[in-house]
Design a protein around this motif. Structure first.
Motif, short mmCIF file in Angstrom:
data_model
loop_
_atom_site.label_atom_id
_atom_site.label_comp_id
_atom_site.label_asym_id
_atom_site.label_seq_id
_atom_site.Cartn_x
_atom_site.Cartn_y
_atom_site.Cartn_z
N LEU B 245 54.36 33.54 -21.41
CA LEU B 245 54.20 33.90 -20.01
C LEU B 245 52.78 34.41 -19.70
O LEU B 245 52.16 34.02 -18.73
N PHE B 246 52.29 35.28 -20.57
CA PHE B 246 50.98 35.91 -20.29
C PHE B 246 49.85 34.89 -20.23
O PHE B 246 49.14 34.82 -19.22
N PRO B 247 49.65 34.08 -21.26
CA PRO B 247 48.56 33.10 -21.13
C PRO B 247 48.83 32.10 -20.02
O PRO B 247 47.90 31.66 -19.33
N GLY B 248 50.10 31.75 -19.81
CA GLY B 248 50.44 30.82 -18.73
C GLY B 248 50.03 31.40 -17.39
O GLY B 248 49.43 30.72 -16.55
N ALA B 249 50.32 32.69 -17.20
CA ALA B 249 49.96 33.35 -15.94
C ALA B 249 48.45 33.39 -15.77
O ALA B 249 47.93 33.22 -14.67
N MET B 250 47.74 33.59 -16.86
CA MET B 250 46.27 33.63 -16.78
C MET B 250 45.74 32.28 -16.29
O MET B 250 44.88 32.23 -15.40
N ILE B 251 46.23 31.21 -16.87
CA ILE B 251 45.76 29.88 -16.45
C ILE B 251 46.10 29.66 -14.99
O ILE B 251 45.26 29.23 -14.19
#
Lengths: 568, 278
Positions: B245-251
């Motif tokens: 979720l975290f890297p996905g949200a960053m992108i």
């Protein structure tokens, strides 16, 4: 991204109408397919699955043309389903009769006489006779170049047919692991004479994959599945399962999801799912799970001919710098056990009492310091005469497990001042690096029984193997090769012990391998499958012993929980 | 000034612009902002939940996720910056040569452009990486090579449109050298439009870089990169969804932050939309 492409196409050439229409058509087509799929699925759910007992398994690719005498892309587990050997390797490490019911060995150990089983026929009806066996032996020997790793191929002088069911192997010189080599999945297994190609040499291909085994290959769809049917002419134990569908699933995560969705019945083998997923399934009461005994060794080969690993001090420092215990616990999640030696002491001739090299970063640093690889306090990496201590580590990019191990090894080595560049490459490239020795460190698993130690050692003499490349820089490489050549033809048990000790302790002492763990196979299946057990080697799967319980066939995943309550 | 006014007129930009700045600062100040070494492996701390020690938890090798996200911003934005500059340079040269010289040069260059335009960019990029080999440098090269053609065509059309303006003709009549003509009179107005085009594409390029890295073709481990982090977290999607979720949200946020102002700028440049607004 597709959306962006479309808007661009619209803005540059102005063909809005055409693009929109294409999209609409595409949607229409998709909708139709979906509707069709939904109808089909609901129809399938309504009718209870009667049909033949089908087991669905998965594999990372298609099984290949199933040429019994060749290697990749033929998959070993499938070759072992269709073709059978003269003798078989047993769990206890012995040899049992199979297509040969009995055999005699001459006093000088150069003539092996096999008495073949009488009632055996190939799945096309051709009887299995001494003539058919000889035809197979001859074509393997004629293609000796492909089998240079296997000494037996070059040792056979002649194959003689005594009568329809008696076959004689005449050797040029005594060779102790004859029976072990005959038990291998390839190349000494038997193709129906009717399936040989026009030229008579299977090196050119085969007409059809027809063997004597309990299964026959019925259908192959590239990238989708391979379908095996029970061989109704099989001479031996008749399997309960009638069809085995091997789905192509290349990714461990997809495999795990497919299993959870009930699309596949069985997870079995090394590298099918990640240790993490295995632990999840193990904690799930709906599934049965198990790990096999240690199969082979997960190791890194350290190149003694190339780069800083040429120095024995660097190779030894690597052994002490990597914390295998943490790796086994944190990455492999204790599904495997720590390896201290290249070959497990449980293998024949391998219980040598070699001293393990424990995790000791301080010792690793001392070894490097003494060898002249130094760093000042503000430097992260060591160097010698202006050259940095930098090594590359090759792994198969898509393997999440190898990647994790590589990253941990990298972090451990950086602690002692060795810089590690990770090279995640695709499989063909990986094989090329192994063959050409274009690596400092590379993943290189051993082969497990029945190859260990004799056939695995034998292959160390062949330049197209990573083992040869890794050892090529050792000052005593010629001696090692000579010892291997001698041990294979030695008839004296004590001499063989002495030679294996010589070979394996030298390799251990020279630290050309970093053994990490003894790999295991991971097995998970639902409650509707019984009789799943690990065989004596990692290359054969005993599908014939498996039974699918009728009551459970056709159960959707949703009702599986209910089923589990019946079998707590 | 006019530009900023245009941007601020759309409410979404009140969110997007600060986000853009935030990402920019994060990338710039990563070494000072990250609480931990992003490459520090600690297997005893693997898959730790978000908490005091590690604000966003740790990944499967016990590395601090927040630090990896912060350094990841540097990798993503840095690579996109390099890609855009290289694309601009290449397309400026080709586009101007084509538009200015015309004739056979124009025909040859435009046919080459069409070859590149006729393939889906992502597939072509993957093919180029297969040829060049993996690694960040090659990913940058592959994306540049697959994207320059589109810009080159636009620059060519800009040059063609301006070539016959009176002030250019006047300069030519006055005997200005072609190089000087280009630098003094053409480049300023082309560059301004080009920069706007570039902001449009930052989000798109980011997705490219992350996508290729996700497939294992880009950044080599242990360099933290958002696409790689998603790829690593895939097998934990059911058990530790925050990992993905975290890297996905960053992108998602980064692409959005750069796309929204880009869209506004494009709309403001589009004569049809502008006419409607008036």
């Amino acid at each position: 991204m597709a959306f962006l492409q479309v808007t661009r196409a619209v803005s540059t050439d102005g063909s809005v109408w055409r693009t929109n229409r294409a999209i609409v058509c595409e949607w229409g087509r998709r909708m139709r397919i979906w509707v069709l799929a939904v109808v089909l699925v609901s129809a399938a759910a309504a009718v209870p699955a009667a049909g033949p007992q089908t087991l669905v398994y998965s594999w990372s690719g298609n099984v290949g043309p199933l040429n019994p005498h060749l290697y990749s892309p033929n998959q070993m587990f499938a070759q072992a389903m269709v073709y059978e050997p003269l003798v078989r390797y047993t769990a206890e490490g012995g040899i049992a009769p199979w297509l040969a019911a009995a055999w005699e060995i001459s006093a000088d150990r150069r003539i092996y006489t096999f008495h073949l089983r009488h009632e055996v026929s190939f799945s096309d009806g051709t009887p299995f006779t001494a003539q058919a066996a000889k035809k197979n032996f001859d074509t393997v020997i004629a293609n000796g170049r492909s089998h240079s790793w296997l000494a037996l191929v070059a040792v056979i002088a002649e194959v003689r047919v005594i009568d329809d069911h008696t076959l004689q192997l005449i050797l040029k010189q005594p060779y102790y692991p004859v029976l072990e080599d005959l038990a291998l999945v390839r190349p000494f297994r038997f193709l129906s004479p009717a399936a040989f190609p026009p030229g008579g040499q299977t090196a050119d291909g085969i007409r059809a994959p027809i063997g004597t085994g309990p299964w026959r290959l019925a259908e192959s769809r590239l990238g989708e599945y391979d379908l095996f049917l029970r061989n109704e002419r099989y001479w031996g134990f008749r399997p309960k399962i009638e069809r085995i569908r091997v789905k192509v699933i290349s990714d461990p995560n997809t495999c795990a999801v497919a299993f959870q969705a009930g699309e596949i019945d069985l997870i079995y083998g090394d590298d099918q799912i990640s240790p993490f997923t295995y632990m999840l399934f193990r904690g799930d009461r709906r599934y049965s799970s198990g790990t096999s005994p240690p199969l082979a060794t997960r190791a890194l080969a350290l190149n003694s001919a190339h780069g800083p690993t040429r120095e024995i001090a660097v190779r030894r420092a690597i052994q002490h710098a990597v914390d295998k215990e943490a790796l086994v616990k944190g990455v492999l999640l204790d599904t495997e056990t720590r390896a201290d030696t290249l070959l497990s002491p449980t293998r024949p001739y391998c219980n040598l009492g070699l001293t393990p090299r424990g995790h000791d970063p301080a010792l690793a640093e001392r070894l490097l310091d003494d060898a002249g690889w130094r760093r000042t306090d503000d430097e992260r990496f060591r160097s010698k005469a202006g050259r940095p201590l930098s090594l590359d580590l090759c792994f198969i990019g898509k393997s999440a497990l190898q990647k994790s191990i590589a990253e941990v090894v990298q972090a451990d080595l950086q602690q002692v001042g060795i810089r590690v560049l990770l090279k995640g490459v695709e499989e063909d490239m990986f094989g090329k690096y192994q063959k050409e020795g274009a690596f400092h460190m590379i993943f290189n698993d051993t082969w497990g029984p029945p190859y260990e130690p004799h056939a695995y050692c034998s292959s160390m003499r062949v330049p197209s193997h990573a083992d040869y490349q890794a050892q090529a820089g050792l000052p005593m490489k010629a001696d090692i090769d000579a010892w291997i050549a001698r041990v294979l033809v030695s008839t004296d048990e004590n001499e063989r012990r002495r030679l294996y000790r010589e070979i394996l302790s030298t390799l251990h002492d020279q630290a050309v391998y970093l053994p990490i763990s003894y790999t295991t196979g991971l097995m998970v299946h639902g409650p509707d499958l019984a009789g799943v057990a690990y065989g004596p080697t990692r290359y054969e799967i005993a599908f014939e012993a498996m039974v699918k319980k009728q009551a459970a066939t056709g159960l959707s995943p949703a009702t599986e929980g209910h089923h589990a309550q019946l079998h707590p | 000034m006019h530009l900023i006014k245009t941007l601020l007129r759309r409410k979404l930009n009140w969110v997007a612009l600060p986000l853009m700045l935030l990402f920019g600062f994060t990338a710039l100040l990563a070494p000072w902002l990250a609480p931990h070494d992003p490459e520090q492996v600690d297997l005893s701390q693997r898959l730790a939940a978000p908490g005091a020690g590690h604000l966003l938890g740790t990944d499967h090798l016990g590395r601090d996720i927040l630090s990896r996200l912060i350094w990841g911003a540097r990798v993503s934005l840095g690579s996109v910056l390099i890609i855009i500059s290289l694309v601009m340079l290449l397309s400026l040269v080709v586009g101007c040569a084509s538009g200015f010289m015309g004739g056979i040069t124009d025909s040859v260059l435009m046919r080459i452009c069409e070859v590149f335009l006729s393939f889906p960019t992502f597939i072509l990029a993957m093919f180029l990486i297969a040829v060049l080999g993996m690694g960040m440098t090659n990913v940058v090269l592959a994306i540049v090579l697959t994207h320059w053609a589109w810009y080159a065509r636009i620059i060519r059309s800009l040059v063609l449109g301006m070539k016959h303006r009176e002030y250019i003709l006047a300069a030519r009549v006055a005997g200005t050298a072609p190089w000087r003509l280009f630098v003094r009179h053409l480049a300023p107005s082309i560059l301004a439009q080009l920069l706007i085009l570039a902001t449009l594409d930052i989000g798109h390029m980011m997705l490219h870089v992350s996508g290729l890295s996700f497939l294992g073709l880009g950044v080599q481990p242990p360099t933290p990169e958002w696409g790689v982090m998603i790829s690593d977290a895939r097998q934990y999607i059911w058990t530790y969804p925050e990992q993905i979720l975290f890297p996905g949200a960053m992108i998602f946020l980064a692409v959005m932050a750069f796309n929204i102002p880009g869209d506004t700028l494009r709309d403001s440049l589009d004569p049809v939309i502008r006419a409607e607004e008036v």
